[in-house]
Design an enzyme around this catalytic site. Sequence first.
Site, PDB file in Angstrom:
ATOM      1  N   GLY A  63      53.878  32.028  25.091  1.00 35.02           N
ATOM      2  CA  GLY A  63      52.192  31.976  25.864  1.00 35.02           C
ATOM      3  C   GLY A  63      52.228  33.331  26.541  1.00 35.02           C
ATOM      4  O   GLY A  63      52.194  34.728  26.716  1.00 35.02           O
ATOM      5  N   GLY A  64      53.512  32.716  27.895  1.00 28.95           N
ATOM      6  CA  GLY A  64      53.576  33.952  29.305  1.00 28.95           C
ATOM      7  C   GLY A  64      53.365  35.330  28.222  1.00 28.95           C
ATOM      8  O   GLY A  64      52.673  35.986  28.624  1.00 28.95           O
ATOM      9  N   ASN A 101      49.707  32.498  22.552  1.00 26.81           N
ATOM     10  CA  ASN A 101      48.754  31.255  22.681  1.00 26.81           C
ATOM     11  C   ASN A 101      48.137  31.728  24.437  1.00 26.81           C
ATOM     12  O   ASN A 101      49.294  31.780  25.177  1.00 26.81           O
ATOM     13  CB  ASN A 101      49.600  29.721  23.644  1.00 26.81           C
ATOM     14  N   TRP A 102      47.240  32.086  24.294  1.00 25.77           N
ATOM     15  CA  TRP A 102      47.191  32.765  25.915  1.00 25.77           C
ATOM     16  C   TRP A 102      46.069  31.492  27.371  1.00 25.77           C
ATOM     17  O   TRP A 102      46.402  31.632  27.967  1.00 25.77           O
ATOM     18  CB  TRP A 102      45.520  33.932  25.719  1.00 25.77           C
ATOM     19  N   LYS A 103      46.214  30.674  26.674  1.00 27.08           N
ATOM     20  CA  LYS A 103      45.803  29.060  27.579  1.00 27.08           C
ATOM     21  C   LYS A 103      44.867  29.634  27.753  1.00 27.08           C
ATOM     22  O   LYS A 103      43.708  30.303  27.919  1.00 27.08           O
ATOM     23  CB  LYS A 103      47.515  29.312  28.317  1.00 27.08           C
ATOM     24  N   SER A 154      59.050  29.789  25.916  1.00 24.23           N
ATOM     25  CA  SER A 154      59.734  30.763  26.606  1.00 24.23           C
ATOM     26  C   SER A 154      59.736  31.755  25.981  1.00 24.23           C
ATOM     27  O   SER A 154      61.695  32.589  26.121  1.00 24.23           O
ATOM     28  CB  SER A 154      60.694  30.479  27.615  1.00 24.23           C
ATOM     29  N   HIS A 183      49.444  21.125  21.142  1.00 24.19           N
ATOM     30  CA  HIS A 183      50.016  21.515  22.671  1.00 24.19           C
ATOM     31  C   HIS A 183      50.011  20.854  23.120  1.00 24.19           C
ATOM     32  O   HIS A 183      49.410  19.732  23.846  1.00 24.19           O
ATOM     33  CB  HIS A 183      49.100  22.346  22.793  1.00 24.19           C
ATOM     34  N   GLU A 232      50.643  20.452  26.724  1.00 20.45           N
ATOM     35  CA  GLU A 232      49.534  20.591  27.900  1.00 20.45           C
ATOM     36  C   GLU A 232      48.600  19.809  27.228  1.00 20.45           C
ATOM     37  O   GLU A 232      48.223  19.140  28.232  1.00 20.45           O
ATOM     38  CB  GLU A 232      49.456  21.717  28.149  1.00 20.45           C
ATOM     39  N   GLY A 258      56.682  27.838  29.738  1.00 22.81           N
ATOM     40  CA  GLY A 258      56.552  27.938  31.062  1.00 22.81           C
ATOM     41  C   GLY A 258      57.446  28.061  32.096  1.00 22.81           C
ATOM     42  O   GLY A 258      57.532  28.524  32.869  1.00 22.81           O
ATOM     43  N   GLU A 288      57.970  23.045  19.792  1.00 26.12           N
ATOM     44  CA  GLU A 288      58.120  24.013  21.268  1.00 26.12           C
ATOM     45  C   GLU A 288      58.596  22.527  22.053  1.00 26.12           C
ATOM     46  O   GLU A 288      58.075  22.016  22.106  1.00 26.12           O
ATOM     47  CB  GLU A 288      56.682  23.702  21.511  1.00 26.12           C
TER      48      GLU A 288
HETATM   49  P1  PGA Z   1      55.164  30.328  27.151  1.00 31.05           P
HETATM   50  O1  PGA Z   1      54.218  29.137  26.422  1.00 31.05           O
HETATM   51  O2  PGA Z   1      55.718  30.921  26.252  1.00 31.05           O
HETATM   52  O3  PGA Z   1      54.984  30.059  28.125  1.00 31.05           O
HETATM   53  O4  PGA Z   1      56.348  28.940  27.778  1.00 31.05           O
HETATM   54  C1  PGA Z   1      54.381  28.469  25.018  1.00 31.05           C
HETATM   55  C2  PGA Z   1      53.493  27.587  25.019  1.00 31.05           C
HETATM   56  O5  PGA Z   1      52.654  26.917  26.023  1.00 31.05           O
HETATM   57  O6  PGA Z   1      52.919  28.038  23.784  1.00 31.05           O
END
Ligand code: PGA
Length: 258
Positions: free
Chosen positions: A240-241, A13-15, A219, A101, A103, A179, A173
């Site tokens: 994500g990251g 998930n590149w956001k 994470s 998601h 966010e 994050g 999640e």
């Molecule tokens: P993260 O993000 O791996 O950076 O914690 C995961 C996500 O939000 O899908």
Amino acid sequence: MNRALRKTVIAGNWKMNKTPSEAVELINAIKAELAGKKTDGCEIVACVPYVDLVPVIEAAKGSPIKVGAENVHFAASGAYTGEISAAMLCEIGTEYVIVGHSERRQYFGETDNTVSARLTAALAAGLKVILCVGETLEQRELGVTAETVSAQTKIALSGITAEQLKNVIIAYEPVWAIGTGKTATADQADEVCGIIRGVIASLYGESSADGITVQYGGSMNAKNAAELLGKPNVDGGLIGGASLKAPDFAAIIAAANA
Ligand code: PGA
């Protein structure tokens, strides 16, 4: 429980990261990392910003990488300035979409009902959906994790048939792990992924529960992936990251193929 009935899915998930040219560079770097390695033990997905979809779909051709969007609107068309419909995503060759998601729930007013509407629209258009659910730190501390993820899952899937469910992946999640560098322990991830699978069993029966992919996200990285993916209820990751660094993303894919 029969794990052999479901597939492991490793999704990035590149956001809101990577311009189109940077996105193509990253896909090419991931392709180079994966060249000659075993990848058929999992499905590989990159969920990218809308404007990156066309170049990324082109760059990923001939590779095992499938491409997804990070959101989709629930209406077919109309006066929704700034939004993107499921048909628009399908026409350019998008295969997956993330829905719900945390966010989007946190910053953009997403509710369980709008998540459900988006999921319904995406499935109707032929997209595969990665549905995100998860508790906040406060909810975990209050002891309502199971209730929270159960309600999110049930509301999101209202009106969805067992046949349609075959195109749904659920990503557990925990909001406190996204994050933050704080990963759920492998046992915590396994427990809640199991609770979600139990919800699917109660709604659709055991064979649907055996067949659905339930990912962990929050994470996940090159170091902790093997332990998380080793748990019986964790069928992959939403990353994500670490999905923004080709060697790290490739290491997670390698852990899913070990
Ligand atoms: P993260 O993000 O791996 O950076 O914690 C995961 C996500 O939000 O899908």
